[in-house]
Motif scaffolding. Structure first.
Motif, PDB file in Angstrom:
ATOM      1  N   UNK A 216      55.246  57.626 -29.227  1.00 42.93           N
ATOM      2  CA  UNK A 216      55.104  56.730 -30.375  1.00 42.93           C
ATOM      3  C   UNK A 216      54.724  57.538 -31.617  1.00 42.93           C
ATOM      4  N   UNK A 217      55.400  57.223 -32.719  1.00 45.30           N
ATOM      5  CA  UNK A 217      55.186  57.987 -33.939  1.00 45.30           C
ATOM      6  C   UNK A 217      54.463  57.199 -35.021  1.00 45.30           C
ATOM      7  N   UNK A 218      54.253  55.918 -34.784  1.00 48.23           N
ATOM      8  CA  UNK A 218      53.597  55.080 -35.783  1.00 48.23           C
ATOM      9  C   UNK A 218      52.248  54.608 -35.272  1.00 48.23           C
ATOM     10  N   UNK A 219      51.254  54.686 -36.135  1.00 45.61           N
ATOM     11  CA  UNK A 219      49.912  54.201 -35.817  1.00 45.61           C
ATOM     12  C   UNK A 219      49.443  53.292 -36.938  1.00 45.61           C
ATOM     13  N   UNK A 220      48.896  52.149 -36.555  1.00 45.20           N
ATOM     14  CA  UNK A 220      48.333  51.220 -37.533  1.00 45.20           C
ATOM     15  C   UNK A 220      46.877  50.963 -37.189  1.00 45.20           C
ATOM     16  N   UNK A 221      46.087  50.698 -38.200  1.00 42.51           N
ATOM     17  CA  UNK A 221      44.665  50.380 -38.028  1.00 42.51           C
ATOM     18  C   UNK A 221      44.387  48.966 -38.524  1.00 42.51           C
ATOM     19  N   UNK A 222      43.547  48.254 -37.768  1.00 47.55           N
ATOM     20  CA  UNK A 222      43.151  46.907 -38.128  1.00 47.55           C
ATOM     21  C   UNK A 222      41.637  46.775 -37.989  1.00 47.55           C
ATOM     22  N   UNK A 223      41.066  45.925 -38.844  1.00 48.78           N
ATOM     23  CA  UNK A 223      39.654  45.575 -38.739  1.00 48.78           C
ATOM     24  C   UNK A 223      39.554  44.124 -38.265  1.00 48.78           C
TER      25      UNK A 223
ATOM     26  N   UNK B  24      37.312  47.786 -34.649  1.00 48.06           N
ATOM     27  CA  UNK B  24      38.422  48.479 -35.292  1.00 48.06           C
ATOM     28  C   UNK B  24      39.494  48.761 -34.245  1.00 48.06           C
ATOM     29  N   UNK B  25      40.670  48.211 -34.495  1.00 51.67           N
ATOM     30  CA  UNK B  25      41.773  48.307 -33.556  1.00 51.67           C
ATOM     31  C   UNK B  25      42.822  49.287 -34.062  1.00 51.67           C
TER      32      UNK B  25
ATOM     33  N   UNK C 133      52.880  60.216 -42.522  1.00 50.28           N
ATOM     34  CA  UNK C 133      52.805  59.735 -43.894  1.00 50.28           C
ATOM     35  C   UNK C 133      52.305  58.291 -43.937  1.00 50.28           C
ATOM     36  N   UNK C 134      51.515  57.984 -44.956  1.00 53.62           N
ATOM     37  CA  UNK C 134      51.035  56.617 -45.114  1.00 53.62           C
ATOM     38  C   UNK C 134      52.201  55.717 -45.514  1.00 53.62           C
ATOM     39  N   UNK C 135      52.412  54.660 -44.752  1.00 52.27           N
ATOM     40  CA  UNK C 135      53.510  53.738 -45.013  1.00 52.27           C
ATOM     41  C   UNK C 135      53.029  52.375 -45.524  1.00 52.27           C
ATOM     42  N   UNK C 136      51.753  52.117 -45.331  1.00 53.66           N
ATOM     43  CA  UNK C 136      51.238  50.829 -45.795  1.00 53.66           C
ATOM     44  C   UNK C 136      49.729  50.858 -45.877  1.00 53.66           C
ATOM     45  N   UNK C 137      49.187  50.081 -46.796  1.00 53.03           N
ATOM     46  CA  UNK C 137      47.737  50.004 -46.986  1.00 53.03           C
ATOM     47  C   UNK C 137      47.366  48.552 -47.269  1.00 53.03           C
ATOM     48  N   UNK C 138      46.329  48.092 -46.610  1.00 54.02           N
ATOM     49  CA  UNK C 138      45.847  46.733 -46.842  1.00 54.02           C
ATOM     50  C   UNK C 138      44.839  46.703 -47.971  1.00 54.02           C
ATOM     51  N   UNK C 139      44.240  45.540 -48.182  1.00 50.67           N
ATOM     52  CA  UNK C 139      43.282  45.352 -49.269  1.00 50.67           C
ATOM     53  C   UNK C 139      41.888  45.807 -48.865  1.00 50.67           C
ATOM     54  N   UNK C 140      41.730  47.094 -48.766  1.00 49.56           N
ATOM     55  CA  UNK C 140      40.443  47.687 -48.424  1.00 49.56           C
ATOM     56  C   UNK C 140      40.071  48.697 -49.502  1.00 49.56           C
ATOM     57  N   UNK C 141      38.766  48.858 -49.734  1.00 47.02           N
ATOM     58  CA  UNK C 141      38.325  49.793 -50.788  1.00 47.02           C
ATOM     59  C   UNK C 141      38.638  51.243 -50.420  1.00 47.02           C
ATOM     60  N   UNK C 142      38.516  52.099 -51.422  1.00 45.55           N
ATOM     61  CA  UNK C 142      38.823  53.520 -51.229  1.00 45.55           C
ATOM     62  C   UNK C 142      37.859  54.208 -50.272  1.00 45.55           C
TER      63      UNK C 142
END
Lengths: 109, 115
Positions: B29-36, B89-90, B53-62
């Motif tokens: 698997x080449x894609x990893x996503x993080x969830x809270x 954190x998943x 490479x970052x492909x997506x970012x949710x509404x979380x602070x820096x």
């Protein structure tokens, strides 16, 4: 705004009764919808996705774009169906999923 | 294959500290996503990485950042911890970056408690 609403926190039914877990979504694009399930002490796992039009463990879900709904149904509930169910919407391209708050399904004997 | 693995299982930190969470995807698997996932809510998307490479970012602070390594494992970093960062954190992995094409497989999660 992108949003998934699951109005019921808990749904309790008797074994053999029909089940319908409700899911409504808000999304301006073309929706890709999923149902995920989490059994007790297990990981979150995919149950079904609307594009495959499968029936998994007796569950089906039909996408209704007019009502912006993707309700999960099963004609006869079984005790092993007791779990937390999440409806999820894929937004943008890629693995970004927007989850609902989840519904606990409790099947009583 | 043990599936997606995450470490540590549990973590207790103090406000203001920094934390690093780790995820190893399923082999291939080449894609990893993080969830809270905050108690009583569904998972909320934080980041997706594909081919490092970052492909997506949710509404979380820096304060939240992540990276993916050449072996496709990933780390999630959270700086200046707040009480509200307490959550499960998943991590999820998939073959490619498209959920509709390939299934996402979730790990067991890391339970972070901030005191």
């Amino acid at each position: 705004a992108q949003r998934v609403t699951q109005p019921e926190k808990l749904l309790s039914v008797f074994k053999g009764a029909p089940v319908e877990l409700k899911c409504n979504y808000s999304y301006s694009g073309s929706p890709e919808l999923f149902w995920y399930v989490q059994y007790s002490r297990q990981r979150l796992q995919l149950l079904l996705r609307h594009i495959s039009r499968e029936s998994i463990k007796g569950f089906t879900a039909d996408l209704n774009k007019g009502e912006t709904s993707f309700h999960l149904k099963k004609p006869f509930a079984q005790e092993e169906d007791s779990a937390m169910y999440y409806c999820a919407l894929e937004v943008e391209y890629g693995n970004k999923l927007v989850f609902g708050a989840g519904t606990i399904l409790r099947v009583k004997s | 294959d043990a599936g997606v693995t995450q470490s540590p299982t549990h973590l207790i930190k103090t406000r203001g500290q920094q934390v690093t969470l780790r995820c190893s995807p399923i082999s291939g698997h080449k894609s990893v996503s993080w969830y809270q996932q905050v108690l009583g809510q569904g998972p909320q998307f934080i980041f997706q990485y594909y081919e490092k490479e970052e492909r997506g970012r949710g509404n979380f602070p820096d304060r939240f950042s992540a990276r993916q390594f050449p072996n496709y494992s990933s780390e999630l970093n959270v700086n200046a911890l707040l009480l509200g960062d307490s959550a499960l954190y998943l991590c999820a992995s998939s073959l490619t970056g498209s959920t509709s094409s390939y299934e996402q497989y979730f790990g067991p999660g890391t339970r972070l408690t901030v005191t």
